[in-house]
Enzyme design. Structure first.
Site, PDB file in Angstrom:
ATOM      1  N   SER A 139       0.854  -1.082  -0.077  1.00 33.72           N
ATOM      2  CA  SER A 139       0.071   0.023  -0.052  1.00 33.72           C
ATOM      3  C   SER A 139       0.777   1.252  -0.088  1.00 33.72           C
ATOM      4  CB  SER A 139      -0.746  -0.022   1.191  1.00 33.72           C
ATOM      5  OG  SER A 139      -1.346   1.214   1.494  1.00 33.72           O
ATOM      6  N   TYR A 152      -1.784   0.634  10.715  1.00 35.66           N
ATOM      7  CA  TYR A 152      -2.050  -0.114   9.463  1.00 35.66           C
ATOM      8  C   TYR A 152      -0.514   0.307   8.755  1.00 35.66           C
ATOM      9  CZ  TYR A 152      -3.460  -0.924   4.574  1.00 35.66           C
ATOM     10  OH  TYR A 152      -3.772  -1.211   3.311  1.00 35.66           O
TER      11      TYR A 152
END
Length: 254
Positions: A139, A152
């Site tokens: 990501s 995250y």
């Protein structure tokens, strides 16, 4: 020519399911894994009915014993050429000061240890194929930080570093390591899971963004990367919607 086999984790929805469909359409035998057995069985049936080769395995990538058993079974049916480490996800948007350590642990186990487990279990088979590919779906959170994303971001930085380190360690072997780092992708579950089913908060992530990426856009980049000639390694491919210039700079229409 022997059919090439691709294993996709987290294939029950979103980017994983879109990638499975596109790989199958490109002529790969696809092995679908996810915790939700009914979803991947339905997808495997869909692909099989369309004339493709597909099989489904219920699998929790954080369960090492289950991963090892899965790998042993898959290898019985022939070489494995591609591993798509797609399983992952986010939980919560609390600050570092207020976050629940249990959420961070869950994200680390899925996004980091899950990648480690499946990669270790299948790496001998990928190497033995003589032309293997490990793809890590990370990501842009693994490349830059933002408030409220600590857990995250930390997990995706971990996934990013796995890809970088593995590429160094496998240099000279017949296995390439690819990392795809998507930015804003609108799927049916990512934001909803992150905000624990709060539909309003999930919708706000994409508010005013005319065209966020969708799962099929990311799947397109995955298919392109893994189907390059064997000597071509796409080390890192960052893909964002045109409306997004960074993790926190997004053009939103009023």
């Amino acid at each position: 020519m022997t059919t090439r086999t691709a294993v996709i984790t987290g294939a029950s929805s979103g980017i994983g399911a879109a990638t499975a469909r596109q790989l199958a359409a490109a002529g790969f035998r696809v092995v679908l894994t996810a915790r939700r057995k009914d979803r991947i069985q339905a997808l495997a049936a869909e692909l099989t009915d369309a004339g493709h080769e597909a099989s489904a395995y219920a699998l929790d990538v954080t369960d090492r014993a289950a991963v090892d058993a899965f790998a042993a079974d898959v290898i019985r049916y022939g070489p494995v050429h591609i591993l798509i480490n797609n399983a992952g996800g986010a939980l919560g948007a609390e600050t570092v000061a207020t976050a629940d350590p249990a959420d961070w642990r869950t994200m680390y186990e899925v996004n980091v240890l899950g990648v480690l487990n499946v990669t270790q279990a299948l790496l001998p088979a990928l190497t033995a194929s003589g032309d293997g590919t490990v793809l890590v779906l990370s990501s842009t959170a693994g490349l830059a930080t933002y408030e409220g994303g600590g857990g995250y971001v930390a997990a995706k930085h971990g996934a990013h570093v796995i890809a970088e380190t593995l590429r160094l360690e496998l240099c000279g072997s017949p296995v390439r390591v690819i990392e795809i780092a998507p930015g804003m992708v609108k799927t049916e579950e990512f934001a909803s899971t992150r905000f624990r089913g709060d539909a309003a908060k999930a919708a706000a992530v994409y508010q005013g963004v005319a065209e966020p990426l969708v799962a099929e856009d990311v799947a397109d980049t995955i298919i392109w990367a893994v189907t390059r000639p064997s000597h071509v390694n796409v080390d890192l491919l960052v893909v964002r919607p045109r409306a997004q210039a960074s993790n926190y700079k997004v053009h939103r229409e009023s």
